[in-house]
Design an enzyme around this catalytic site. Structure first.
Site, PDB file in Angstrom:
ATOM      1  CG  ASP A  31      -2.182   0.758   1.036  1.00  0.00           C
ATOM      2  OD1 ASP A  31      -2.105   1.964   0.744  1.00  0.00           O
ATOM      3  OD2 ASP A  31      -3.266   0.150   1.147  1.00  0.00           O
ATOM      4  CB  VAL A  57       0.772  -1.061  -7.036  1.00  0.00           C
ATOM      5  CG1 VAL A  57      -0.400  -0.187  -7.491  1.00  0.00           C
ATOM      6  CG2 VAL A  57       0.792  -2.357  -7.815  1.00  0.00           C
ATOM      7  CB  SER A  75      -7.980   2.050  -7.089  1.00  0.00           C
ATOM      8  OG  SER A  75      -8.509   3.179  -7.766  1.00  0.00           O
ATOM      9  CB  ALA A 119     -10.436  -4.912  -6.889  1.00  0.00           C
ATOM     10  CE1 TYR A 150     -12.154   3.333  -8.497  1.00  0.00           C
ATOM     11  CE2 TYR A 150     -14.415   3.133  -9.245  1.00  0.00           C
ATOM     12  CZ  TYR A 150     -13.367   2.681  -8.472  1.00  0.00           C
ATOM     13  OH  TYR A 150     -13.536   1.565  -7.682  1.00  0.00           O
ATOM     14  CE1 TYR A 164      -0.228  -7.154 -19.890  1.00  0.00           C
ATOM     15  CE2 TYR A 164       1.366  -8.785 -19.134  1.00  0.00           C
ATOM     16  CZ  TYR A 164       1.070  -7.492 -19.514  1.00  0.00           C
ATOM     17  OH  TYR A 164       2.055  -6.545 -19.540  1.00  0.00           O
ATOM     18  CB  THR A 180     -18.603  -3.440  -0.698  1.00  0.00           C
ATOM     19  OG1 THR A 180     -18.838  -4.164  -1.910  1.00  0.00           O
ATOM     20  CG2 THR A 180     -18.312  -4.434   0.410  1.00  0.00           C
ATOM     21  NE  ARG A 191     -17.650   5.177  -1.869  1.00  0.00           N
ATOM     22  CZ  ARG A 191     -17.444   4.071  -2.557  1.00  0.00           C
ATOM     23  NH1 ARG A 191     -16.668   3.137  -2.090  1.00  0.00           N
ATOM     24  NH2 ARG A 191     -18.017   3.889  -3.714  1.00  0.00           N
TER      25      ARG A 191
HETATM   26  N1  UDP Z   1     -25.387  10.202  -1.208  1.00  0.00           N
HETATM   27  C1  UDP Z   1     -26.284  10.984  -0.471  1.00  0.00           C
HETATM   28  N2  UDP Z   1     -25.814  11.611   0.657  1.00  0.00           N
HETATM   29  C2  UDP Z   1     -24.519  11.503   1.104  1.00  0.00           C
HETATM   30  C3  UDP Z   1     -23.610  10.703   0.345  1.00  0.00           C
HETATM   31  C4  UDP Z   1     -24.089  10.083  -0.811  1.00  0.00           C
HETATM   32  O1  UDP Z   1     -27.459  11.108  -0.827  1.00  0.00           O
HETATM   33  O2  UDP Z   1     -24.194  12.090   2.158  1.00  0.00           O
HETATM   34  C5  UDP Z   1     -25.888   9.467  -2.401  1.00  0.00           C
HETATM   35  C6  UDP Z   1     -25.139   9.744  -3.687  1.00  0.00           C
HETATM   36  O3  UDP Z   1     -25.695  10.851  -4.386  1.00  0.00           O
HETATM   37  C7  UDP Z   1     -25.317   8.432  -4.451  1.00  0.00           C
HETATM   38  C8  UDP Z   1     -25.410   7.361  -3.354  1.00  0.00           C
HETATM   39  O4  UDP Z   1     -25.692   8.084  -2.154  1.00  0.00           O
HETATM   40  O5  UDP Z   1     -26.540   8.444  -5.184  1.00  0.00           O
HETATM   41  C9  UDP Z   1     -24.140   6.536  -3.181  1.00  0.00           C
HETATM   42  O6  UDP Z   1     -23.029   7.394  -3.070  1.00  0.00           O
HETATM   43  P1  UDP Z   1     -21.564   6.919  -2.661  1.00  0.00           P
HETATM   44  O7  UDP Z   1     -20.696   8.147  -2.642  1.00  0.00           O
HETATM   45  O8  UDP Z   1     -21.604   6.125  -1.428  1.00  0.00           O
HETATM   46  O9  UDP Z   1     -21.047   5.938  -3.800  1.00  0.00           O
HETATM   47  P2  UDP Z   1     -21.310   5.678  -5.364  1.00  0.00           P
HETATM   48  O10 UDP Z   1     -22.262   4.538  -5.387  1.00  0.00           O
HETATM   49  O11 UDP Z   1     -21.899   6.913  -6.015  1.00  0.00           O
HETATM   50  O12 UDP Z   1     -19.972   5.307  -5.914  1.00  0.00           O
END
Ligand code: UDP
Length: 319
Positions: A31, A57, A75, A119, A150, A164, A180, A191
């Protein structure tokens, strides 16, 4: 087996190392710690089968000995613009992890005749026009959009793994991982799971971006790792979706978290201060995982959240 895990100090990487060690494998965890946290693997340091190496990496790998498998989990993974740990603020690092990082792992596998597991992500489907998403769907990704660093890096990584595999017969696996959650998610990467649990524990209203009709399908981390482990041991080289088919709107999800934490503050709706191209709906079709791996998630959403809430509580107490 003698296994290398990249992104070992991250959320998924750390759970993966734990599982591999529990199965009796020897693990080298790599990491660069730009989004990972050594605390996630502190409990593994006393295990004689575990070695941690601070290494990026994207830089060619040192000689790691007779490696038998490489699992590439390194990542940035949060789409949040406001967090320094989100990939919008680490765009070049994210592109490099998916491209150079993947190529370095593949070269190591080639040199050692080792197995490679990538992943990958549901983001390869972009903002999908097909619902639920099966592995046959090619996706709906904006190649120059705000999530492209991403999405496209992971799509490149998949293409590299297949190249590969086809050119050299390398043994490759591709896990397309859907949302997850569980202990060891970063509390500060913006998130939805850590955001909502934290807000609920602090007695604040949960911030819903938009009208809450977006959907996601949340898989508990132990289930996901079980799927990854089965995929590693399988001989299946095509991509496999790993995630929960239990789709929920963000509004329903917020209500569930308020209910489980006893938060009385409700929700507030905020304009979408996120990246553009936020997928509106996401739900994996997991027929392939069921058929090929005999896998499906076992932990229901409320149960998984009950196991995650104490972790967030403990982190907040330490902060
Ligand atoms: N979201 C939300 N409030 C928050 C954070 C996220 O309403 O405080 C919503 C965001 O708009 C998305 C969903 O939750 O529709 C999942 O967001 P996250 O960032 O967890 O991951 P994503 O699935 O978009 O990669």
């Amino acid at each position: 087996m003698y296994v290398v895990v990249t992104g070992a100090a991250g959320f998924l990487g750390s759970h993966l190392c734990e599982r591999l060690l529990a199965e009796g494998h020897r693990v080298i965890g790599l990491d660069n710690l730009i989004t990972g946290d050594l605390e996630n693997i502190a409990h593994l340091n006393s295990n004689p089968n575990f070695t941690f190496l601070r290494h990026d990496v994207t830089v060619p790998l040192p000689d790691l000995g007779p490696v038998e498998a490489v699992l590439h989990f390194a990542s940035p993974a949060s789409p949040n613009l406001n967090s320094p740990f989100g990939y919008p603020n680490l765009p070049i690092e994210t592109l490099r992890a998916g491209s150079l990082g993947t190529l370095n792992c593949l070269e190591l596998c080639l040199a050692r005749t080792a197995r490679f597991l990538l992943a990958s992500t549901s983001e390869v489907y972009g903002d999908p026009l097909v619902h639920p998403q099966s592995e046959e769907y090619w996706g709906h990704v904006n190649p120059i959009g705000p999530r492209s660093m991403y999405d496209e890096a992971k799509r490149f990584a998949e293409a590299a793994a297949m190249a590969y595999h086809r050119k050299y017969g390398l043994s490759t696996r591709i896990a397309r991982i859907f949302n997850t959650y569980g202990p060891r998610m970063r509390l500060d990467d913006g998130r939805v799971v850590p955001n909502f649990i934290r807000q609920a524990l602090e007695g604040h209203p949960l911030t819903i971006y938009g009208d809450g009709s977006h959907t996601r399908s949340f898989c508990y981390v132990d289930d996901l790792i079980e799927g990854v482990y089965r995929l590693l041991l399988s001989d299946f080289c095509e991509p496999v979706n790993l995630g929960s088919p239990q789709e929920t709107t963000i509004l329903e999800f917020a209500h569930l978290i308020n209910q489980l934490t006893g938060n009385q503050a409700g929700v507030i709706f905020q304009p979408e201060n996120r990246l553009g191209d936020d997928p509106q709906r996401r739900q994996p079709d997991i027929r392939r995982a069921r058929e090929r791996l005999g896998w499906e998630p076992r932990t229901d959403l409320a149960e998984g959240l009950r196991r995650t809430i104490p972790y967030v509580k403990q982190k907040l107490a330490l902060a």
